[in-house]
Design a protein around this motif. Structure first.
Motif, PDB file in Angstrom:
ATOM      1  N   ILE A 355     -59.243  22.890 -39.314  1.00 49.91           N
ATOM      2  CA  ILE A 355     -58.141  22.334 -38.523  1.00 49.91           C
ATOM      3  C   ILE A 355     -58.508  20.911 -38.137  1.00 49.91           C
ATOM      4  CG2 ILE A 355     -56.879  22.516 -36.339  1.00 49.91           C
ATOM      5  CD1 ILE A 355     -57.341  25.548 -36.482  1.00 49.91           C
ATOM      6  N   ASP A 356     -57.605  19.981 -38.371  1.00 50.96           N
ATOM      7  CA  ASP A 356     -57.883  18.580 -38.066  1.00 50.96           C
ATOM      8  C   ASP A 356     -58.105  18.400 -36.564  1.00 50.96           C
ATOM      9  OD1 ASP A 356     -57.573  15.637 -39.271  1.00 50.96           O
ATOM     10  OD2 ASP A 356     -56.693  15.691 -37.269  1.00 50.96           O
ATOM     11  N   LEU A 357     -59.205  17.746 -36.185  1.00 56.44           N
ATOM     12  CA  LEU A 357     -59.555  17.618 -34.771  1.00 56.44           C
ATOM     13  C   LEU A 357     -58.673  16.621 -34.031  1.00 56.44           C
ATOM     14  CD1 LEU A 357     -63.458  17.853 -34.731  1.00 56.44           C
ATOM     15  CD2 LEU A 357     -61.764  19.585 -34.135  1.00 56.44           C
ATOM     16  N   VAL A 358     -58.104  15.634 -34.728  1.00 60.28           N
ATOM     17  CA  VAL A 358     -57.151  14.733 -34.070  1.00 60.28           C
ATOM     18  C   VAL A 358     -55.867  15.494 -33.746  1.00 60.28           C
ATOM     19  CG1 VAL A 358     -55.685  12.704 -34.401  1.00 60.28           C
ATOM     20  CG2 VAL A 358     -58.093  12.620 -35.072  1.00 60.28           C
ATOM     21  N   HIS A 359     -55.375  16.264 -34.705  1.00 61.96           N
ATOM     22  CA  HIS A 359     -54.181  17.084 -34.462  1.00 61.96           C
ATOM     23  C   HIS A 359     -54.430  18.071 -33.332  1.00 61.96           C
ATOM     24  CE1 HIS A 359     -51.500  20.641 -35.707  1.00 61.96           C
ATOM     25  NE2 HIS A 359     -50.726  19.749 -35.117  1.00 61.96           N
ATOM     26  N   PHE A 360     -55.556  18.782 -33.395  1.00 55.05           N
ATOM     27  CA  PHE A 360     -55.877  19.756 -32.360  1.00 55.05           C
ATOM     28  C   PHE A 360     -55.989  19.095 -30.996  1.00 55.05           C
ATOM     29  CE2 PHE A 360     -59.112  22.022 -29.820  1.00 55.05           C
ATOM     30  CZ  PHE A 360     -58.482  23.255 -29.696  1.00 55.05           C
ATOM     31  N   GLY A 361     -56.649  17.938 -30.942  1.00 54.99           N
ATOM     32  CA  GLY A 361     -56.860  17.259 -29.670  1.00 54.99           C
ATOM     33  C   GLY A 361     -55.565  16.804 -29.032  1.00 54.99           C
ATOM     34  N   VAL A 362     -54.687  16.169 -29.824  1.00 56.29           N
ATOM     35  CA  VAL A 362     -53.424  15.686 -29.262  1.00 56.29           C
ATOM     36  C   VAL A 362     -52.565  16.851 -28.795  1.00 56.29           C
ATOM     37  CG1 VAL A 362     -51.266  14.484 -29.789  1.00 56.29           C
ATOM     38  CG2 VAL A 362     -53.444  13.545 -30.593  1.00 56.29           C
ATOM     39  N   VAL A 363     -52.482  17.912 -29.610  1.00 61.30           N
ATOM     40  CA  VAL A 363     -51.693  19.088 -29.228  1.00 61.30           C
ATOM     41  C   VAL A 363     -52.256  19.718 -27.952  1.00 61.30           C
ATOM     42  CG1 VAL A 363     -51.148  21.461 -29.901  1.00 61.30           C
ATOM     43  CG2 VAL A 363     -50.790  19.604 -31.521  1.00 61.30           C
ATOM     44  N   ALA A 364     -53.577  19.842 -27.884  1.00 63.48           N
ATOM     45  CA  ALA A 364     -54.197  20.448 -26.695  1.00 63.48           C
ATOM     46  C   ALA A 364     -53.955  19.597 -25.454  1.00 63.48           C
ATOM     47  CB  ALA A 364     -55.698  20.628 -26.927  1.00 63.48           C
ATOM     48  N   ILE A 365     -54.000  18.284 -25.595  1.00 59.28           N
ATOM     49  CA  ILE A 365     -53.772  17.410 -24.439  1.00 59.28           C
ATOM     50  C   ILE A 365     -52.311  17.466 -24.001  1.00 59.28           C
ATOM     51  CG2 ILE A 365     -53.742  14.984 -23.678  1.00 59.28           C
ATOM     52  CD1 ILE A 365     -56.300  14.673 -25.472  1.00 59.28           C
ATOM     53  N   VAL A 366     -51.375  17.503 -24.956  1.00 57.81           N
ATOM     54  CA  VAL A 366     -49.961  17.705 -24.595  1.00 57.81           C
ATOM     55  C   VAL A 366     -49.816  19.010 -23.816  1.00 57.81           C
ATOM     56  CG1 VAL A 366     -47.650  18.176 -25.502  1.00 57.81           C
ATOM     57  CG2 VAL A 366     -49.026  16.343 -26.508  1.00 57.81           C
ATOM     58  N   ASN A 367     -50.496  20.046 -24.289  1.00 58.63           N
ATOM     59  CA  ASN A 367     -50.451  21.349 -23.619  1.00 58.63           C
ATOM     60  C   ASN A 367     -50.967  21.262 -22.187  1.00 58.63           C
ATOM     61  OD1 ASN A 367     -51.067  24.117 -22.846  1.00 58.63           O
ATOM     62  ND2 ASN A 367     -50.880  24.649 -24.998  1.00 58.63           N
TER      63      ASN A 367
END
Length: 431
Positions: A355-367
């Motif tokens: 899983i791409d860590l930039v994608h995961f990070g942005v999604v997690a921060i939005v969450n």
């Protein structure tokens, strides 16, 4: 699970349960683990030194806090609001649109949802309620919802913290947050229009188009700050930390010299308040560094990754499951705690599942930003209640519709990674 780890978790839950600040609870629990396991309390000092003083990027946190506080203290926020009123105030639900657009612009300067809500948010709530067309609860709710955009569009203090724990490029994280932030603003404006039409909110008296150029000129220096930051980072002129220093200096010159709205005494107060805020974040970062050492010592991330690999979970299922968990945790924990303490557990799993860590990070921060407006422990709800004295019950009654559309936007970001990764890839990201 070892006895030392059980004692650590027990201490953290006990102290947090009796109302101790989460930073203190994490520090005491982690020290308890070191003492029981025989590692020695002195090891905590080494972990702190290695983590805090070897991370140049952490300097960006206090600098962005100073920039945000200067923006709030001067007349910069007022000028931005007048520009937004002239731009979108003429449409149905105009002041609600002004609220969202102002947050979108201010998010490019502060990097903090709390700074957005406490500063420009307080002003816009007064403007909305003074017109008599909006209830106090509605004005506060849309202000809290729009403030969640603050740490998504760069600069972003939570993204700095995520970059610290994941060793991900902060530049690509910043780029990844731009389109999601704009989408969050768009869905809030659509919902505001729907509610304004359903409830018969009146249309504000439109500002003459001939007035728009003058207000644009007044706000233009402030509007330049996001452009300066992004050009500095992506043009290769500055590191993200140096860009934070530029942001603080630019805000100071703007408030003190250009707008002449900042006195020496006010500047001293800003530095004191910024030092307090930075110290609070620093305490939690310190506690999280020690706790992350504890977690690594117990090999929990690798065990979790191996267990999930054994059950052959798909990346999408994992992302949805983690985000449901983060939404639930957001009801109880603040965003900084989730980013520093909880997210490190999942990063090895993300790597294992590719899983791409930039994608995961942005999604997690939005969450985690959505968690800031989720009852019962929505930090932004308490901040707005504190600065406006609007009862929490009135705010919570109106927050649900905005919470719903933000969760839909979050789901779109999970299902369609291109929303996050399109801009980073445009600038050479190969993840």
């Amino acid at each position: 699970m070892s006895i030392a780890l059980l004692a650590c978790l027990g201490l953290i839950l006990l102290l947090a349960g009796i109302g101790a600040p989460i930073a203190y609870a994490v520090i005491v629990g982690s020290l308890g683990y070191l003492a029981i396991s025989g590692a020695g309390i002195g090891l905590a000092g080494k972990v702190l030194m290695d983590g805090m003083y070897s991370s140049f990027i952490l300097l960006a946190v206090p600098l962005f806090i100073v920039a945000a506080n200067i923006m709030n203290a001067g007349t910069i926020s007022d000028r931005l609001l007048q520009f937004c009123v002239a731009l979108v105030g003429r449409f149905r639900g105009g002041m609600g649109h002004v609220n969202v657009v102002a947050s979108l612009i201010f998010s490019g300067m502060s990097g903090s949802a709390v700074a957005d809500a406490a500063g420009i948010g307080k002003i816009i709530i007064e403007m909305m309620t003074k017109s008599g067309q909006y209830t106090r609860g509605y004005a506060a709710a849309i202000t809290a919802a729009s403030a969640t955009i603050g740490p998504i569009i760069p600069p972003s203090i939570p993204m700095v913290l995520y970059a610290l724990i994941s060793n991900t490029s902060i530049g690509y994280l910043f780029l990844g947050g731009i389109l999601p932030g704009l989408i969050m603003g768009a869905v809030l404006m659509v919902m505001n229009y729907v509610l304004a039409s359903a409830r018969g909110f009146g249309i504000e008296e439109p500002v003459a188009l001939s007035e728009l150029p003058r207000r644009t000129v007044q706000a233009f220096p402030a509007l330049l700050m996001p452009a300066i930051l992004l050009y500095g980072i992506y043009g290769g002129l500055t590191t993200p930390t140096e860009a934070a220093a530029v942001a603080a200096l630019y805000a100071l010159i703007l408030a003190a010299v250009f707008y002449r709205a900042l006195t020496g005494g006010a500047f001293v107060d800003i530095l004191i308040e910024s030092a307090r805020s930075s110290a609070a974040v620093g305490l939690l970062i310190g506690g999280a560094l020690i706790l992350n050492y504890v977690v690594a010592s117990e090999n929990i991330p690798n065990l979790l990754a191996a267990r999930l690999s054994d059950i052959d979970i798909s990346p999408l299922t994992f992302l949805i499951g983690v985000n449901i968990l983060l939404l639930l945790l957001g009801c109880l924990l603040d965003a900084t705690t989730i980013i520093l303490v909880i997210l490190p557990l999942f990063i090895p799993v993300c790597r294992a599942l590719e899983i791409d860590l930039v994608h995961f990070g942005v999604v997690a921060i939005v969450n985690t930003m959505i968690g800031l407006i989720t009852p019962p422990y929505g930090v932004l709800l308490f901040v707005i209640n504190a600065v406006t004295r609007i009862p929490l019950g009135e705010i919570i009654r109106e927050i649900w519709v905005f919470l719903g559309v933000l969760i839909l936007a979050l789901l779109a970001m999970i299902l369609f990674p291109g929303i996050v990764l399109w801009l980073p890839r445009l600038f050479g990201y190969e993840g």
